[in-house]
Scaffold this active site. Structure first.
Site, mmCIF file in Angstrom:
data_model
loop_
_atom_site.group_PDB
_atom_site.id
_atom_site.type_symbol
_atom_site.label_atom_id
_atom_site.label_comp_id
_atom_site.label_asym_id
_atom_site.label_seq_id
_atom_site.Cartn_x
_atom_site.Cartn_y
_atom_site.Cartn_z
ATOM 1 N N CYS A 1 26.945 -49.142 -32.190
ATOM 2 C CA CYS A 1 26.639 -49.403 -30.954
ATOM 3 C C CYS A 1 26.709 -51.007 -30.667
ATOM 4 O O CYS A 1 26.964 -51.660 -31.331
ATOM 5 C CB CYS A 1 25.159 -48.790 -30.437
ATOM 6 S SG CYS A 1 25.183 -46.985 -30.885
ATOM 7 N N ARG B 1 32.509 -50.673 -29.046
ATOM 8 C CA ARG B 1 31.654 -50.498 -30.114
ATOM 9 C C ARG B 1 31.065 -49.195 -29.839
ATOM 10 O O ARG B 1 30.291 -48.562 -30.687
ATOM 11 C CB ARG B 1 30.845 -51.641 -30.521
ATOM 12 C CG ARG B 1 31.214 -53.006 -31.089
ATOM 13 C CD ARG B 1 30.215 -53.954 -31.136
ATOM 14 N NE ARG B 1 29.460 -53.494 -32.144
ATOM 15 C CZ ARG B 1 29.193 -53.965 -33.500
ATOM 16 N NH1 ARG B 1 30.351 -54.750 -33.848
ATOM 17 N NH2 ARG B 1 28.587 -53.695 -34.449
ATOM 18 N N TRP C 1 27.041 -45.260 -29.053
ATOM 19 C CA TRP C 1 27.973 -44.377 -29.784
ATOM 20 C C TRP C 1 26.978 -43.525 -30.567
ATOM 21 O O TRP C 1 26.227 -43.740 -31.252
ATOM 22 C CB TRP C 1 28.995 -44.921 -30.750
ATOM 23 C CG TRP C 1 29.601 -44.283 -31.566
ATOM 24 C CD1 TRP C 1 31.079 -43.559 -31.213
ATOM 25 C CD2 TRP C 1 29.479 -43.390 -32.913
ATOM 26 N NE1 TRP C 1 31.772 -42.905 -32.281
ATOM 27 C CE2 TRP C 1 30.596 -42.735 -33.072
ATOM 28 C CE3 TRP C 1 28.355 -43.449 -33.816
ATOM 29 C CZ2 TRP C 1 30.975 -42.073 -34.276
ATOM 30 C CZ3 TRP C 1 28.676 -42.831 -34.793
ATOM 31 C CH2 TRP C 1 29.721 -41.948 -35.224
ATOM 32 N N ASN D 1 20.824 -50.250 -33.188
ATOM 33 C CA ASN D 1 22.005 -49.821 -33.966
ATOM 34 C C ASN D 1 21.501 -49.395 -35.357
ATOM 35 O O ASN D 1 20.665 -49.892 -36.078
ATOM 36 C CB ASN D 1 22.987 -50.850 -34.088
ATOM 37 C CG ASN D 1 23.540 -51.354 -32.632
ATOM 38 O OD1 ASN D 1 23.500 -50.439 -31.766
ATOM 39 N ND2 ASN D 1 24.265 -52.326 -32.739
ATOM 40 N N GLY D 2 22.245 -48.278 -35.862
ATOM 41 C CA GLY D 2 21.869 -47.931 -37.243
ATOM 42 C C GLY D 2 21.347 -46.569 -37.395
ATOM 43 O O GLY D 2 21.410 -45.719 -36.232
ATOM 44 N N GLU E 1 49.006 -44.317 -42.483
ATOM 45 C CA GLU E 1 48.461 -44.789 -41.344
ATOM 46 C C GLU E 1 49.111 -44.495 -40.237
ATOM 47 O O GLU E 1 48.651 -44.378 -39.177
ATOM 48 C CB GLU E 1 48.836 -46.448 -41.805
ATOM 49 C CG GLU E 1 48.377 -47.523 -40.596
ATOM 50 C CD GLU E 1 46.777 -47.430 -40.374
ATOM 51 O OE1 GLU E 1 46.635 -48.140 -39.238
ATOM 52 O OE2 GLU E 1 46.092 -46.882 -41.058
ATOM 53 N N LYS F 1 47.132 -43.236 -36.644
ATOM 54 C CA LYS F 1 47.352 -43.963 -35.500
ATOM 55 C C LYS F 1 47.441 -43.028 -34.441
ATOM 56 O O LYS F 1 46.961 -42.904 -33.208
ATOM 57 C CB LYS F 1 48.381 -44.910 -35.596
ATOM 58 C CG LYS F 1 48.137 -46.137 -36.127
ATOM 59 C CD LYS F 1 46.987 -47.078 -35.102
ATOM 60 C CE LYS F 1 46.087 -48.055 -36.158
ATOM 61 N NZ LYS F 1 45.225 -47.328 -36.899
ATOM 62 N N GLU G 1 44.380 -40.513 -33.529
ATOM 63 C CA GLU G 1 43.299 -41.432 -33.212
ATOM 64 C C GLU G 1 43.391 -41.729 -31.602
ATOM 65 O O GLU G 1 42.557 -41.550 -30.848
ATOM 66 C CB GLU G 1 43.353 -42.597 -33.810
ATOM 67 C CG GLU G 1 42.735 -42.907 -35.273
ATOM 68 C CD GLU G 1 42.404 -44.214 -35.786
ATOM 69 O OE1 GLU G 1 41.371 -44.818 -36.170
ATOM 70 O OE2 GLU G 1 43.623 -44.921 -35.427
ATOM 71 N N HIS H 1 55.955 -28.266 -52.365
ATOM 72 C CA HIS H 1 54.638 -27.649 -52.885
ATOM 73 C C HIS H 1 53.643 -27.425 -52.027
ATOM 74 O O HIS H 1 52.558 -26.880 -52.452
ATOM 75 C CB HIS H 1 54.208 -29.054 -53.875
ATOM 76 C CG HIS H 1 55.051 -29.197 -55.209
ATOM 77 N ND1 HIS H 1 55.452 -28.525 -56.164
ATOM 78 C CD2 HIS H 1 55.557 -30.374 -55.346
ATOM 79 C CE1 HIS H 1 56.225 -29.125 -56.977
ATOM 80 N NE2 HIS H 1 56.343 -30.447 -56.318
ATOM 81 N N LYS I 1 34.473 -48.787 -32.579
ATOM 82 C CA LYS I 1 35.463 -49.853 -33.423
ATOM 83 C C LYS I 1 34.863 -50.315 -34.654
ATOM 84 O O LYS I 1 35.398 -50.041 -35.763
ATOM 85 C CB LYS I 1 35.441 -51.062 -32.515
ATOM 86 C CG LYS I 1 36.128 -52.382 -33.284
ATOM 87 C CD LYS I 1 37.600 -52.016 -33.433
ATOM 88 C CE LYS I 1 38.470 -53.144 -33.817
ATOM 89 N NZ LYS I 1 39.798 -52.759 -34.262
#
Length: 605
Positions: free
Chosen positions: A2, A27, A75, A101-102, A482, A486, A489, A505, A600
């Site tokens: 956050c 954030r 968040w 935050n946390g 990656e 992307k 996301e 396989h 983020k």
């Protein structure tokens, strides 16, 4: 994850806090809130709102004056996004306000005890227990009240506390979640990220874990949670406020993709040593004798940083001939790993504050390991905890998904691999060859970006897919991972990545016309093997988009990328797929800079 921002001084506080929240919205952006007061005010005034900061701004009354305040953009961890769960939280009497935050690990236990004592909770959050613990303390000062409350808390926090009876100060504390103080002229700022501070001051103090601070308009002091004074010397932030603006682009992601040529030039600048065909990396704090004693390299990161670490491990093995591998930091410390004194550990994090990576670093340090940090933010927690390391110099990255920082991190690993290789057995000729390749990268990146219009057309054609497969072999596999990340996301299209050799396989069962495959096909010693994988897909009527150094006959479409040295090709192969993900999401109307459910800087476990 956050965003926290706070201010104490003489200016009208609400506009400052709202501006800070806008800069920190990457954030967390499911709810936001603000609480203010002043020495002449009677109590605290608070406004909260579910949704983006703009929803909060619309609710703030015209007459909302004050000179002290704290604010938060959230968040969610505990409790759904709602007005009630938004921060700040107040106690029953409305005297104490907290932003946090946390995660408080023992929140359930504390909540049960407080409810048994008659406290009525108004939210589902773990943070609200902190408010009531501070309010119930009988200590005489706000500092003592906060310190006493924290003695009951297990978990991580970056927090700021205001109290109506102590309107001349804000008390902050840190344990595992960043808190930064901004030092002004007869005014002080608080934030969880320097992005909220740089338009007002470039003098900052970063709190350490277990450290608290009291801010008044004309002074600040720092001390431990046990009460011992600490010495805090302000440092100067290099980044300018303009670095956080969009600069004429429609989104931060597009701006940051377009900045990659200049960003790569920065990470190379001043580090190349032509005389010895190597690079200068003085920040490693690792002399040649120590470097020759390394028997293994273990790279730890999360998400995009993990993928960069995978490419880095391949570079180190190939150039320095040291066994190397990458592992998700979030898993590493929970499997009780064997920590070898001859292993060099490398912790990778854009923010330098990623909790899973930081916790792994702390565990490694506790066991006597040598740890290097590869981070973007100067003075961040991982940079301070590590024995040495490299800054990747990507500049501020605001979009939630990482692009330029990923590219710069991989280039940083190429520098590290070259450095270790030249200390060991890499020849002067190979050193010169790789340095020439590194110097070509900015120009080649610019060349790729010039082809954006064609990539946009391809993205619009593939945007209707419900799912996509990404494949690559050896150097191409981390690029596929990656690129897959992307796409999912920011477009929310389901995507998977596999080594191309693994198709037969199992994953071939998924191939059909409705499932496009993006194939990474570099001109290397596995070119024919990769082409064989394309044959397998076409035999099952699959559509193929290839990213390659030349047109691929079996592909429906090919994005052609300039060729560099084989070891450095992965750096370039991923860049068009950043644009592909961007334009796919744009075609689908997604919120590109703030994708759903994400934030983020992941500073919670």
């Amino acid at each position: 994850m956050c965003g926290i921002v706070g201010y104490i001084g003489k200016r009208d506080v609400a506009p400052l806090l709202l501006e800070g929240l806008q800069r920190l919205e990457y954030r967390g952006y499911d709810s936001a809130g603000i609480v203010i007061t002043s020495p002449k005010a009677a109590g605290l005034r608070m406004v909260k709102a579910k949704g983006r900061v703009r929803e909060l701004e619309a609710r703030v009354p015209k007459r909302f004056a004050g000179t002290t305040g704290i604010a938060h953009t959230r968040w969610a961890t505990h409790g759904v996004p709602s007005d009630e769960n938004a921060h700040p939280h107040l106690d029953t009497e409305g005297k104490v306000a907290v932003v946090h935050n946390g995660i408080i690990d023992n929140a359930t236990e504390l909540r049960a005890k407080l409810i048994a004592d008659g406290i009525e909770f108004l939210s589902e959050t773990d943070t609200e227990v902190l408010v009531h613990l501070v309010a119930r303390s009988e200590a005489e000062t706000l500092e003592e009240k906060v310190r006493e409350a924290l003695r009951h808390v297990e978990g991580t926090y970056g927090l700021a506390v205001m109290h109506a009876d102590f309107s001349d100060r804000i008390v902050v504390a840190r344990n595992g979640s960043p808190v930064v103080l901004g030092i002004g002229e007869k005014e002080m700022f608080i934030a969880s990220d320097i992005a909220a501070l740089v338009s007002h001051t470039r003098q900052i103090v970063t709190l350490e874990d277990g450290e608290m601070a009291t801010l008044k308009a004309d002074d600040f002091r720092t001390y431990t949670t046990e009460g011992s004074r600490t010495t805090a010397t302000p440092t100067t932030v290099e980044w300018e406020a303009e670095s956080y603006d969009m600069g004429g682009h429609d989104t931060y992601m597009h701006k940051e993709i377009s900045e990659q040529a200049e960003a790569v030039d920065r990470v190379l600048r001043g580090r190349i040593d032509d005389r010895f065909s190597t690079v200068h990396l003085g920040g490693l704090n690792l002399d040649a004798r120590e470097a020759r004693g390394i028997r293994r390299v273990k790279i730890l990161g999360c998400g995009t940083s993990y993928h960069a670490g995978m490419i880095g491990a391949q570079l180190i093995e190939e150039l320095a001939r040291i066994p190397a591998d990458a592992e998700p930091a979030s898993e590493f410390r929970y499997r009780n790993p064997v920590v070898d004194p001859d292993t060099l550990y490398v912790a990778v994090s854009q923010s330098g504050e990623t909790y899973d990576v930081l916790a792994a670093v702390q565990e490694l340090k506790r066991k006597g390991a040598r740890v290097l940090g590869v981070v973007n933010v100067v003075g961040s927690a991982i940079a301070r905890e590590a024995d040495g390391g490299m800054y990747v110099h990507a500049g501020p990255e605001v979009c939630v998904v990482s692009t330029k920082c990923f590219t710069n991190t991989v280039v940083a690993f190429a520098l590290l691999a070259l450095h270790l290789g030249r200390i060991r057995d890499l020849s002067v000729a190979d050193g010169k060859r790789l340095i020439a390749g590194l110097r070509k990268l900015p120009g080649q990146i610019a060349e790729i970006l010039e082809g954006e219009a064609e990539i946009r057309k391809l993205a619009e054609e593939y945007a209707g897919a419900q799912s996509m497969m990404f494949i690559g072999r050896v150097r191409g596999y981390p690029v596929a991972l990656e690129a897959s990340l992307k796409l999912k996301e920011i477009s929310y299209i389901h995507a998977e990545a596999y080594p191309a050799s693994e198709l037969k396989h199992g994953p071939l069962a998924l191939i059909e016309p409705a499932l496009p495959t993006v194939a990474i096909v570099p001109d290397d010693d596995l070119l024919e093997k990769n082409r064989a994988a394309l044959e397998e897909i076409k035999a099952r009527s699959g559509r193929i988009l290839a990213v390659a150094h030349r047109e691929q006959e079996k592909a429906d479409h090919t994005i052609v990328v300039p060729k560099n040295e084989t070891e450095l090709d992965p750096i370039l192969l991923g860049i068009p797929l950043q644009l592909f993900a961007y334009h796919t999401a744009l075609a689908m109307g997604r919120d590109i800079d703030k994708p759903r459910n994400l934030a983020k800087s992941v500073t919670v476990e």
